[in-house]
Motif scaffolding. Structure first.
Motif, mmCIF file in Angstrom:
data_model
loop_
_atom_site.group_PDB
_atom_site.id
_atom_site.type_symbol
_atom_site.label_atom_id
_atom_site.label_comp_id
_atom_site.label_asym_id
_atom_site.label_seq_id
_atom_site.Cartn_x
_atom_site.Cartn_y
_atom_site.Cartn_z
ATOM 1 N N PHE A 1 0.457 7.479 -6.016
ATOM 2 C CA PHE A 1 -0.754 8.272 -6.234
ATOM 3 C C PHE A 1 -0.876 9.533 -5.381
ATOM 4 C CE2 PHE A 1 -2.470 3.991 -7.550
ATOM 5 C CZ PHE A 1 -2.394 4.283 -8.892
ATOM 6 N N VAL A 2 -0.240 9.549 -4.220
ATOM 7 C CA VAL A 2 -0.480 10.724 -3.372
ATOM 8 C C VAL A 2 0.776 11.456 -2.918
ATOM 9 C CG1 VAL A 2 -2.758 10.151 -2.514
ATOM 10 C CG2 VAL A 2 -0.782 9.180 -1.399
ATOM 11 N N VAL A 3 1.902 10.778 -2.789
ATOM 12 C CA VAL A 3 3.096 11.443 -2.247
ATOM 13 C C VAL A 3 3.677 12.379 -3.308
ATOM 14 C CG1 VAL A 3 5.431 11.061 -1.423
ATOM 15 C CG2 VAL A 3 3.596 9.516 -0.729
ATOM 16 N N PRO A 4 3.961 13.637 -2.950
ATOM 17 C CA PRO A 4 4.579 14.543 -3.925
ATOM 18 C C PRO A 4 5.934 13.980 -4.365
ATOM 19 C CG PRO A 4 3.849 15.740 -1.978
ATOM 20 C CD PRO A 4 3.702 14.292 -1.674
ATOM 21 N N PHE A 5 6.166 13.945 -5.629
ATOM 22 C CA PHE A 5 7.393 13.410 -6.219
ATOM 23 C C PHE A 5 7.641 11.954 -5.827
ATOM 24 C CE2 PHE A 5 7.962 18.001 -5.969
ATOM 25 C CZ PHE A 5 8.236 18.298 -7.293
ATOM 26 N N GLY A 6 6.578 11.254 -5.416
ATOM 27 C CA GLY A 6 6.746 9.857 -4.999
ATOM 28 C C GLY A 6 7.161 8.970 -6.154
ATOM 29 N N ARG B 1 0.835 -1.191 0.000
ATOM 30 C CA ARG B 1 0.000 0.000 0.000
ATOM 31 C C ARG B 1 0.883 1.259 0.000
ATOM 32 N NH1 ARG B 1 -5.405 1.202 1.408
ATOM 33 N NH2 ARG B 1 -6.023 -0.783 0.593
ATOM 34 N N LEU C 1 17.848 11.038 -14.117
ATOM 35 C CA LEU C 1 16.581 11.778 -14.129
ATOM 36 C C LEU C 1 15.775 11.445 -15.380
ATOM 37 C CD1 LEU C 1 17.263 15.423 -12.898
ATOM 38 C CD2 LEU C 1 15.466 13.892 -12.114
ATOM 39 N N LEU D 1 12.137 9.694 -15.547
ATOM 40 C CA LEU D 1 10.960 10.341 -16.123
ATOM 41 C C LEU D 1 10.344 9.487 -17.220
ATOM 42 C CD1 LEU D 1 12.092 14.066 -16.295
ATOM 43 C CD2 LEU D 1 10.207 13.126 -14.973
ATOM 44 N N LEU E 1 6.027 -2.602 -10.775
ATOM 45 C CA LEU E 1 5.273 -3.021 -9.590
ATOM 46 C C LEU E 1 4.274 -4.061 -10.064
ATOM 47 C CD1 LEU E 1 4.879 -2.493 -6.545
ATOM 48 C CD2 LEU E 1 2.944 -1.062 -7.160
ATOM 49 N N ILE F 1 8.685 9.737 -9.041
ATOM 50 C CA ILE F 1 10.024 9.960 -9.585
ATOM 51 C C ILE F 1 11.079 9.569 -8.555
ATOM 52 C CG2 ILE F 1 10.286 12.389 -8.907
ATOM 53 C CD1 ILE F 1 11.580 12.779 -11.672
ATOM 54 N N LYS G 1 1.609 2.158 -3.404
ATOM 55 C CA LYS G 1 0.453 2.831 -4.012
ATOM 56 C C LYS G 1 0.404 4.294 -3.579
ATOM 57 C CE LYS G 1 -1.170 -0.260 -6.511
ATOM 58 N NZ LYS G 1 -1.152 0.006 -7.945
ATOM 59 N N ASP G 2 0.727 4.550 -2.301
ATOM 60 C CA ASP G 2 0.746 5.932 -1.835
ATOM 61 C C ASP G 2 1.807 6.725 -2.591
ATOM 62 O OD1 ASP G 2 -1.294 5.663 -0.117
ATOM 63 O OD2 ASP G 2 -0.105 5.504 1.711
#
Lengths: 623, 383
Positions: free
Chosen positions: B92-97, B85, B271, B275, B281, B99, B88-89
């Motif tokens: 979908f939700v963590v800033p710059f997660g 999970r 980088l 990108l 996953l 990359i 998944k965070d």
């Protein structure tokens, strides 16, 4: 170190710096592109975090489904699939290496309903159809399927050698459709040696010994035909192309069954077939002989040769062990009881098909790969041989007759609703009441002997031959009328082809059963008997006209036969029931077929008084 | 205000921007970050072909992996219920997660490759010979540590890929006679990969192995300086002795500038990779659903391929003898002929043998990675 070398280094330094600035810029732009606020619905008990509502407005959900399934309690993905955690449309809707469950197809959505809505009466048409078909088709004979009982409608095979000729078994196992276009048993694509082996094994199964058929009285075919009609056999059996299809076609069964066996069967049904759904008839020797004579005359084709007679030949007893092995391997004993015992499941348990991904299931060798699990099941049921692996494995699953595409898909939907782990108990809805258990003692014996449950439903359980559930029969019908009906079933509902057979009850048996039914099967919605007052009958008569009861009922000799006839209703119906029906509407009526009237108490009482004043007219039409 | 800035700058940097060679040398020795280098460096060692910058790239990658790894640790929970999970965070939700995870994943793969190539380069130029034997052994240790770090990190996403790769890897370790099973249980904390294994791998990956790596890297760099810098050739026309006498160049700016450029280039390439391509996953780990074939991480697939032929000889003996042999080489091959050049005639046997060994591992790794399908059957067309 020369200045030229340094120029070269400066160029690389500048290029790398610019590249990093650009790439970081792209990374930042991507972050900003994401939705800045994420809205989500959490259902911890289901492990659901659904962010669908970030983009989708739940208030715009079509239909009224969310009234009963609010998103706060159910989330989105339990019904719709997809990845609730995702915050981009692509990741939320589509399959990915890390998410194998994209948005559900229509079939998968129905199956998702079935995960919580258990039982064969689940309020989703496909799920309910599929679950009934899983039983009717005999799927649960070979597969363990949670919630689906093993089939009870395959004939027992004890003493088969007394019942049919070897040639008939050969013909049946070769191509049953040739003998009965409506046959229910699937075909196992057997080779000739396999059929011989099975036949040899079946011929070793002993049955109850046949009693010798007395030489007198002689059977008479014409009298046999009228006996069949008198006993209302056509409710379940077809003969001369008319009648029900709940039981074998007598035109076909008649020629297949040996007359001596048939005579024994009709004089004491349950001695030969203790687990049949047929009521325990104990016909008089004369009646049995007449019917046997009638049966023997049926369906002789122009050639004089019955279609199975060309399969004649001796049974080879030495093949019996091989046949027994085949009987086990094919799982015949899952549907056909032998010595009253059912064989253990012979095929994989279908207890978690809802958790499987179609990609993990074997691909059919032919045809398009199915898109989802229901489609996979449908394809497997319709074309089992398409899953053969040539020269490695022959599909064991038999070919089922006359499977329509929608029925096959419903089977798949029903199976895809089965998960290894159910949702939490509070989410479950069981659309099936507890099984009806007949009382012990004489009542239970009578219910078992006359097989009431083969046709009638009690509390949602039982057969569906009769359209009349017996749940509140005691509150609806007068005991005296019921007693007479059990002995001599008169026709009440002219519009329905299924008629109660003449079961041959004794007076004591009928009195016992009628007493039990009226005592036990009450209805708390139906109040005490009404007190009629003078003038009710006259006022009721005008209400009868005003409410156009004659559109469906026969009353005073006039009207139509859509509903039960009302002439003679005073002998049949409990007055309290008639009042309750007119006041409460169709809730108290079996099948809920009555229109929604909801009269005022005074009017209901008056109309009931008129209806219950109608005498029996001389001639009640007989079918 | 300008005074204040001046004071702060003066307190941080003990010398100003160097204007001549003497000041440059002073700058190098007076800063803890720069003093890792020698104040002066041979011009030959600055040539790209002398090192292909592999060592510097490895250090830069280690730094980036540390930085991204710390960021990932903020969001990661090492327990089977929530580990996946966490991915998944990140997605979908963590800033710059996304990359950050990509940088960490591709950086780790790159580091395994770069460190291996670095070892190849050092061997081919004879860099393990006296007095550099100990540093070579430390380098072999760093190579093994890099593999161990990558392997322990592989489990953490707790997806099918991770679960089964680590299961296969742990089973290969279990094939070691006598030690195998105890070692496997020590590693997993259980008989199978489960919550104990995840916690152990997490601690190893985030604490123990990085500490070891940093310590040995310190030793490694220190010894590079103390052993006389890069190994050089007596006959190299670019070497200081023949052409420019004993003239050495100051490390500032010649070496430091080049290192900066290598660092920037490495960052840019990584980088770009991060990108363009997302870290893989797969679905949540499911012990009841074994993929066919279950494959170890790619850098162990050569060993898995060998283990397919023989669990002991291929899976244990060959890798063990390779690592032990690498450590032993400097103590047997001690002559100094042809050192500092690639493929000199004097060292053709050593170069040939080592290249053959590396080629062999490369070939079996490619076979195991691309040409093995279900049931480990050969597939002529990679899928």
């Amino acid at each position: 170190m020369t200045p030229r070398d340094d120029r070269w280094l400066h160029a690389v330094f500048a290029a790398a710096s610019v590249a990093i600035v650009v790439l970081v810029g792209i990374a930042v732009a991507r972050e900003v592109h994401r939705p800045l606020t994420i809205d989500q619905r959490l259902v911890p008990a289901l492990g659901v975090v659904d962010r669908c509502v970030t983009c989708h407005d739940e208030a715009k959900h079509p239909g009224a489904m969310l009234d009963r399934h609010p998103v706060e309690r159910f989330g989105c993905t339990p019904c719709h699939g997809g990845q609730g955690l995702a915050t981009s449309a692509n990741a939320a809707h589509n399959a990915a290496p890390d998410w194998e469950r994209p948005l559900f197809s229509k079939a998968e959505r129905d199956a998702a309903c079935g995960a919580c809505h258990l039982g064969t009466n689940a309020p989703i048409a496909t799920v309910a159809t599929g679950r009934k078909a899983l039983f009717d088709r005999g799927c649960s004979g070979c597969h363990t399927i949670p919630g689906i009982a093993p089939p009870d409608h395959a004939p027992e095979l004890d003493g088969l050698r007394d019942k049919v000729a070897p040639a008939w078994v050969r013909a049946w196992l070769t191509d049953p459709a040739q003998l009965d276009a409506q046959h229910k048993m699937p075909t196992f694509r057997l080779t000739k040696p396999e059929i011989e082996a099975l036949l040899a094994y079946l011929w070793t199964l002993p049955g109850a010994p046949l009693l010798p058929v007395p030489a007198e009285p002689q059977g008479d075919a014409d009298r046999g035909k009228s006996t069949l009609a008198r006993l209302r056999c056509a409710t379940c059996h077809k003969f001369e192309d008319r009648g029900g299809d709940f039981a074998p076609d007598l035109g076909l069964a008649g020629v297949k069954v040996q007359p001596a066996w048939l005579w024994n069967y009709l004089t004491d049904t349950h001695r030969l077939r203790p687990h049949t759904r047929m009521p325990g008839f104990r016909l008089a020797p004369q009646d049995a002989a007449d019917i046997a004579a009638y049966a023997a005359e049926q369906w002789v084709p122009d050639t004089g040769v019955l279609p199975w007679q060309k399969f004649d030949g001796d049974v080879e007893p030495a093949l019996a062990p091989k046949g027994q092995q085949l009987f086990v391997d094919l799982g015949c004993g899952g549907c056909h009881l032998v010595a009253g015992k059912r064989a253990p499941p012979s095929a994989p348990a279908l207890d978690r098909l809802g958790d499987r991904h179609v990609a993990d299931l074997p691909l059919p060798a032919r045809g398009r790969p199915p898109a989802d699990v229901p489609a996979w099941v449908a394809q497997k049921v319709q074309q089992p041989t398409a899953f053969d692996v040539p020269s490695v494995q022959r599909a064991r699953m038999p070919t089922f007759p006359n499977v329509r595409a929608d029925e096959a898909l419903a089977l798949g939907i029903a199976l895809a609703s089965v998960h290894a782990a159910s949702p939490p108990e509070t989410w479950l809805r069981r659309h099936e009441t507890a099984p009806f258990v007949p009382p012990p003692g004489e009542t239970g014996q009578l219910v078992a002997r006359f097989r009431c449950l083969s046709c009638h439903r009690f509390g949602g359980q039982g057969g569906d031959v009769s359209r009349v559930p017996l749940d509140n029969v005691g509150a609806r019908l007068r005991q005296s009328w019921l007693e007479g009906f059990l002995r001599v079933p008169v026709t009440v509902r002219m519009d329905q082809p299924e008629r109660m057979p003449v079961l041959g009850m004794t007076e004591a048996e009928a009195r016992h059963l009628a007493g039990w039914l009226t005592t036990v099967f009450g209805d708390e919605r139906i109040g005490p008997a009404p007190a009629f007052i003078p003038g009710d009958v006259e006022r009721g008569k005008s209400l009868y006209v005003q409410h156009q009861c004659g559109a469906c009922h026969v009353g005073d000799g006039a009207g139509t036969m859509k509903g039960p006839t009302l002439d003679g209703a005073r002998d049949r119906l409990e007055p309290a029931y008639v009042v309750a029906l007119l006041q409460l509407g169709p809730d108290v009526v079996p099948e809920r077929r009555h229109p929604e009237q909801r009269l005022l108490p005074d009017d209901a009482r008056a109309l009931a008084a008129y209806v219950l004043s109608l005498p029996v007219l001389g001639a009640v039409p007989v079918p | 205000m300008r005074e204040l800035v001046k004071h702060v700058r003066a307190s941080l940097f003990r010398v100003g921007w160097p204007k001549d060679e003497r000041a440059a040398v002073k700058a190098m020795v007076s800063s803890i970050t720069l003093h890792i280098h020698s104040p002066k460096v041979r011009p030959a060692s600055l040539r790209f072909r002398a090192t292909w910058a592999l060592g510097v790239i490895a250090v830069v990658l280690a730094g980036m992996l540390t930085a991204t790894g710390v960021y990932l640790m903020f969001y990661y929970y090492p327990h089977p219920d929530v580990a996946w999970r966490s991915m998944k965070d990140l997605a979908f939700v963590v800033p710059f997660g996304v990359i950050t995870r990509n940088l960490h994943r591709w950086g780790a793969h790159a580091m395994v490759a770069i460190v291996t190539l670095h070892m190849l380069r050092v061997f081919l130029s004879g860099g393990y010979k006296p007095p550099r034997e100990a540093n070579w052994v430390a380098g072999v240790g760093l190579w093994v540590l890099t593999l161990a770090l990558s392997f322990t990190g592989y489990l953490l996403p707790w997806d099918q890929l991770a679960y089964w790769a680590v299961t296969v890897g742990a089973n290969m370790a279990g094939a070691i006679p006598w030690l195998g099973q105890p070692l496997r249980v020590l590693l997993l904390g259980d008989m199978t990969v489960g919550e104990a294994a995840l916690l152990r791998f997490y601690v190893l990956h985030c604490v123990l192995l990085p500490l070891l790596l940093f310590g040995i890297v310190g030793f490694h760099l220190f010894r590079v300086r103390k052993d006389g810098g890069l190994v050089t050739s007596e006959h190299d026309p670019a070497s200081d002795r023949t052409k420019e006498g004993h003239r050495l160049l100051p490390s500032w700016p010649h070496l430091v500038y080049r290192e900066l450029i290598v660092g920037l280039l490495t960052t840019a390439v990584l980088l770009l990779l991060a990108l363009v391509a997302n870290a893989p996953l797969e679905p949540l780990a499911d012990p009841s659903r074994t993929p066919n074939p279950a494959k170890a991480p790619w850098y162990f697939l050569g060993i898995q391929e060998l283990a397919h032929w023989s669990a002991f000889w291929g899976g244990v003996f060959v890798p063990a003898i390779t690592v032990l042999g690498l450590c032993a080489v400097p103590f047997f091959d001690r002559h100094m002929d042809g050192v500092g050049r690639y493929f000199p005639r004097e060292r053709r046997v050593a170069s040939g043998l080592f290249l053959a060994l590396m080629t062999f591992f490369a070939v079996v790794t490619v076979i195991g990675t691309l040409f093995r399908g279900p049931a480990w059957a050969l597939m002529w067309w990679p899928n």
